[in-house]
Design a protein around this motif. Structure first.
Motif, PDB file in Angstrom:
ATOM      1  N   SER A   1       0.831  -1.212   0.000  1.00 18.67           N
ATOM      2  CA  SER A   1       0.000   0.000   0.000  1.00 18.67           C
ATOM      3  C   SER A   1       0.863   1.259   0.000  1.00 18.67           C
ATOM      4  O   SER A   1       0.457   2.298  -0.519  1.00 18.67           O
TER       5      SER A   1
ATOM      6  N   PHE B   1       2.660   5.330   6.281  1.00 15.69           N
ATOM      7  CA  PHE B   1       2.030   4.368   5.367  1.00 15.69           C
ATOM      8  C   PHE B   1       2.754   3.022   5.386  1.00 15.69           C
ATOM      9  O   PHE B   1       2.351   2.093   4.701  1.00 15.69           O
ATOM     10  N   GLY B   2       3.844   2.927   6.142  1.00 14.87           N
ATOM     11  CA  GLY B   2       4.591   1.677   6.186  1.00 14.87           C
ATOM     12  C   GLY B   2       4.543   1.002   7.549  1.00 14.87           C
ATOM     13  O   GLY B   2       4.219  -0.184   7.668  1.00 14.87           O
ATOM     14  N   THR B   3       4.876   1.774   8.590  1.00 15.24           N
ATOM     15  CA  THR B   3       5.035   1.199   9.924  1.00 15.24           C
ATOM     16  C   THR B   3       3.821   0.426  10.443  1.00 15.24           C
ATOM     17  O   THR B   3       3.991  -0.637  11.047  1.00 15.24           O
ATOM     18  N   PRO B   4       2.593   0.925  10.269  1.00 17.07           N
ATOM     19  CA  PRO B   4       1.460   0.154  10.815  1.00 17.07           C
ATOM     20  C   PRO B   4       1.385  -1.268  10.257  1.00 17.07           C
ATOM     21  O   PRO B   4       0.966  -2.188  10.969  1.00 17.07           O
ATOM     22  N   ASP B   5       1.810  -1.433   9.013  1.00 11.43           N
ATOM     23  CA  ASP B   5       1.765  -2.785   8.436  1.00 11.43           C
ATOM     24  C   ASP B   5       2.897  -3.646   8.985  1.00 11.43           C
ATOM     25  O   ASP B   5       2.708  -4.844   9.227  1.00 11.43           O
TER      26      ASP B   5
ATOM     27  N   GLY C   1       4.012  -3.243  12.005  1.00 15.90           N
ATOM     28  CA  GLY C   1       3.531  -3.521  13.364  1.00 15.90           C
ATOM     29  C   GLY C   1       2.546  -4.681  13.386  1.00 15.90           C
ATOM     30  O   GLY C   1       2.576  -5.531  14.276  1.00 15.90           O
ATOM     31  N   GLU C   2       1.687  -4.705  12.370  1.00  9.71           N
ATOM     32  CA  GLU C   2       0.712  -5.798  12.278  1.00  9.71           C
ATOM     33  C   GLU C   2       1.438  -7.144  12.110  1.00  9.71           C
ATOM     34  O   GLU C   2       1.104  -8.136  12.766  1.00  9.71           O
TER      35      GLU C   2
ATOM     36  N   ARG D   1      -5.066   4.193   0.824  1.00 10.68           N
ATOM     37  CA  ARG D   1      -4.372   3.102   1.528  1.00 10.68           C
ATOM     38  C   ARG D   1      -5.324   2.362   2.461  1.00 10.68           C
ATOM     39  O   ARG D   1      -5.271   1.142   2.584  1.00 10.68           O
TER      40      ARG D   1
ATOM     41  N   ASN E   1      -8.003   0.426  -0.186  1.00 12.75           N
ATOM     42  CA  ASN E   1      -7.749  -0.394  -1.381  1.00 12.75           C
ATOM     43  C   ASN E   1      -7.439  -1.864  -1.088  1.00 12.75           C
ATOM     44  O   ASN E   1      -7.172  -2.638  -1.996  1.00 12.75           O
TER      45      ASN E   1
ATOM     46  N   GLU F   1      -4.881  -3.244   0.223  1.00 15.39           N
ATOM     47  CA  GLU F   1      -3.477  -3.680   0.173  1.00 15.39           C
ATOM     48  C   GLU F   1      -2.775  -3.625   1.523  1.00 15.39           C
ATOM     49  O   GLU F   1      -1.715  -4.208   1.696  1.00 15.39           O
TER      50      GLU F   1
ATOM     51  N   VAL G   1      -2.405  -4.617   5.231  1.00 15.22           N
ATOM     52  CA  VAL G   1      -2.873  -5.666   6.136  1.00 15.22           C
ATOM     53  C   VAL G   1      -3.354  -5.071   7.460  1.00 15.22           C
ATOM     54  O   VAL G   1      -4.314  -5.571   8.066  1.00 15.22           O
ATOM     55  N   SER G   2      -2.735  -3.989   7.908  1.00 16.70           N
ATOM     56  CA  SER G   2      -3.174  -3.392   9.178  1.00 16.70           C
ATOM     57  C   SER G   2      -4.515  -2.687   9.005  1.00 16.70           C
ATOM     58  O   SER G   2      -5.365  -2.724   9.905  1.00 16.70           O
TER      59      SER G   2
ATOM     60  N   ARG H   1      -8.307  -3.651  19.093  1.00 18.43           N
ATOM     61  CA  ARG H   1      -7.159  -4.076  18.277  1.00 18.43           C
ATOM     62  C   ARG H   1      -6.718  -5.464  18.729  1.00 18.43           C
ATOM     63  O   ARG H   1      -6.249  -5.638  19.844  1.00 18.43           O
TER      64      ARG H   1
ATOM     65  N   THR I   1       0.391   1.411  16.654  1.00 17.60           N
ATOM     66  CA  THR I   1       0.285   1.827  15.256  1.00 17.60           C
ATOM     67  C   THR I   1      -1.184   2.074  14.902  1.00 17.60           C
ATOM     68  O   THR I   1      -2.084   1.460  15.475  1.00 17.60           O
TER      69      THR I   1
ATOM     70  N   SER J   1      -4.102   2.551  11.931  1.00 20.98           N
ATOM     71  CA  SER J   1      -4.562   2.414  10.543  1.00 20.98           C
ATOM     72  C   SER J   1      -6.018   2.846  10.441  1.00 20.98           C
ATOM     73  O   SER J   1      -6.903   2.104   9.990  1.00 20.98           O
TER      74      SER J   1
END
Lengths: 429, 161
Positions: free
Chosen positions: A220, A361-365, A367-368, B72, B75, B77, B79-80, B116, B156, B158
């Motif tokens: 993303s 736009f990167g870190t939360p993913d 973290g997941e 983001r 869409n 893409e 995962v969070s 969460r 985090t 999202s």
């Protein structure tokens, strides 16, 4: 007696849980191993505590951690740096609760013991009751050994440890390259993002030398980039590599053309830096300086992992702190140039906000994914985490180190080799 | 009803509408609330001064970044974002700080709750709105979300505060 032997047999020895190519999942979840790590890793090596630009003047301080221990990084009137335990020698209260600032002294709020910026115990209220009982000279805030390299400040409890210079070893060359991103100005901390995740610290340690995940979990982010920039981040099929630098350090070069930011200064300005170039030209900057600043604004094309708690990661510093076996705090420290043009530092901060931090736009993913690793790895009574990717395709780097493909797990293996070494120290043979 | 009370009512109605859109992921409608040059800002320090562009923030979104942030989240893409359920936010303590013909500035308290991975996470915040009056209600000209967590460590995020 047999019970005792049995207990010994099943006790988890962390060093034995690291094999070349795999590590046991207990390393993420065993509280006893975690306690051992705080002692053997964090109390027995060089730990990153801050950047010199965070304490630029006499009287500046910032609070930090060495493992679970609160410390203060301070600069005294003679501009010397100190790392002090944040613990009053009287009854143990912290003497400094601010995150950063400027002060003349550290005063314990409980009984008013006052310490200098170098930690010396200067004064205490009603001293007559201590006459012949204590000597102030013997009760400074306890000092850690401090050494710096290129502005990075490290501390250790060990007086007998090798110098920081030697500990960094093969990583120094890459730190020198990393520090070129001030665009001709000294690198300076511009701010930091702070977040935590419910998972073990080594999950984060692995992540900054893991290119394999990038196009998958960060899809993303890549989608949000213009086509030319997205191409730059499509690096898994490129000429990048991961090199084991020794002592647990490693470098992962994702974008080889951005290794040396002072090379190739004649490239066309990429679209996403056009506005920055225009702003710099409007300030009357020479074309040469515009080119240099624009190229520096990219950040470097590599992640340099320094064992155990900091990564010089493309354009920023990623600092981890183990809180408990299942909780880790992370700082994403934004960097710019001290005295650099404002549009340059602004652009650096906007790029940092785009990917990094808890709302990037990167870190939360990331973290997941880390949270899922921590949760999923609890499944089953036994199990291994694989770090063997690319073991079939190693070569020797020009510096004589073991290197693998950009998406290999060479860096993780290097970190775990050092981990195994320090965790085995002092154990019975 | 006094003019001041009317403005407070109108402002509160706008903020509740915006809050409801965000809690129910009505992101496209949320984008339509904004003036083109408005900034959505989440400072990295609770007491950050107003010079946000020369400071590192958790988010400083102009129109382009807002659109990309929404893309983001929508869409599929990320995962969070996919694993983030609805949020529930409470908004109260609305106070109009300035009520000009061209700009209304209001401040309120917000508490956002997120489930969460089975655990409730709560974010208290002080939120400032800059609203431009038009013949057809307010346009969002700026929003600054000061999180209490900003001085400590966040999880985090999202979703949109």
């Amino acid at each position: 007696m047999s019970e005792l032997i049995e207990m010994q047999n099943i006790s988890l020895k962390a060093a034995e849980m690291v094999e070349e190519g795999r590590v046991h999942k207990a390393l993420y979840s065993d509280p006893a191993i975690f306690e051992e790590e705080l002692d053997k890793v964090f109390n027995n090596t060089w730990v990153y505590v801050g950047h010199e630009s965070e304490v630029p003047d006499a009287g500046c301080y910032k609070t930090a951690w060495v493992g679970r221990q609160p410390v203060i990084l301070s600069r005294d009137r003679k501009m010397n740096l100190h790392v002090l335990q944040n613990r009053c020698r009287h009854r143990g209260a912290t003497v400094c609760e601010g995150r950063k600032g400027k002060t003349k002294s550290f005063t314990c709020p409980y009984h008013g013991w006052g310490y200098g910026l170098d930690g010396a115990l200067r004064a205490l209220p009603k001293p007559e009751e201590y006459e012949g009982v204590l000597d102030k000279n013997e009760l400074p805030l306890e000092r850690l050994r401090v050494e710096t390299y290129q502005g990075l400040v490290f501390a250790t409890y060990r007086e007998d440890l090798e110098s920081l210079y030697d500990f960094l070893g093969g990583a120094r060359k890459w730190i020198d390259l990393f520090m070129k991103q001030g665009g001709g100005y000294p690198v300076k901390v511009l701010g930091e993002h702070r977040f935590n995740f419910p998972g073990n610290w080594k999950i984060q340690l692995e992540n900054t030398t893991d290119a394999y995940h990038f196009p998958i979990i960060h899809k993303s982010f890549i989608t949000s980039l213009d086509d030319a920039t997205a191409d730059i981040f499509d690096f898994l099929h490129g000429d990048g590599f991961v090199e084991d630098l020794g002592n647990g350090h490693s470098v992962m070069v994702m974008i080889p053309e951005l290794v040396d930011l002072e090379d190739n200064l004649d490239q066309p300005i990429p679209p996403r830096f056009q506005k920055l170039a225009d702003e710099l030209r409007a300030e009357g900057r020479s074309e040469e300086e515009v080119q240099k600043l624009v190229r520096a604004a990219h950040g470097t094309g590599f992640n340099l992992n320094l064992f155990p708690n900091v990564s010089c990661s493309m354009a920023f510093l990623r600092v981890l702190r183990p809180v408990s076996v299942g909780e880790t705090e992370i700082q994403h420290v934004a960097l710019g140039g001290a005295g650099a043009p404002a549009p340059f530092n602004r652009k650096r901060m906007r790029l940092h906000e785009h990917f990094q931090g808890p709302m990037g736009f990167g870190t939360p993913d990331d973290g997941e994914a880390w949270e899922r690793v921590h949760k999923g790895s609890q499944a089953g009574q036994d199990g291994w985490i694989l770090v063997n990717r690319g073991m079939n395709n190693l070569h020797q780097s020009p510096d004589g180190n073991v290197a693998g493909a950009v998406c290999s797990e060479t860096g993780m293996r290097g970190a775990y080799r050092q981990y195994k070494k320090v965790m085995a120290a002092g154990e019975d043979k | 009803m006094s003019t001041q009370t009317q403005i407070l009512n109108d402002v509160t109605a706008f903020i509740w509408h915006e809050s409801d859109l965000l809690d129910h992921k009505g992101y496209q409608d949320w984008l339509q609330l904004w003036n083109e040059d408005g900034l959505y800002i989440v400072p990295a320090e609770f007491n950050a001064d107003g010079n946000y562009e020369d400071t590192l923030n958790l988010a400083l979104d102009d129109a382009d970044m807002r659109s990309m942030r929404v893309a983001r989240l929508e869409n599929g893409e990320s995962v969070s974002a996919n694993s983030t359920g609805n949020t529930i936010r409470m908004v109260s303590r609305v106070r109009v700080l300035e009520a000009g013909d061209d700009l209304v500035i209001a401040r309120c308290a917000m508490t956002l709750n997120e489930m969460r991975h089975g655990k409730l996470v709560t974010y208290p915040a002080d939120v400032e709105y800059r609203l431009q009056p038009t013949g057809d209600g307010y346009r969002l000209a700026g929003k600054v979300v000061r999180l209490m967590h900003a001085d400590s460590f966040l999880r985090t995020v999202s979703f949109i505060f």
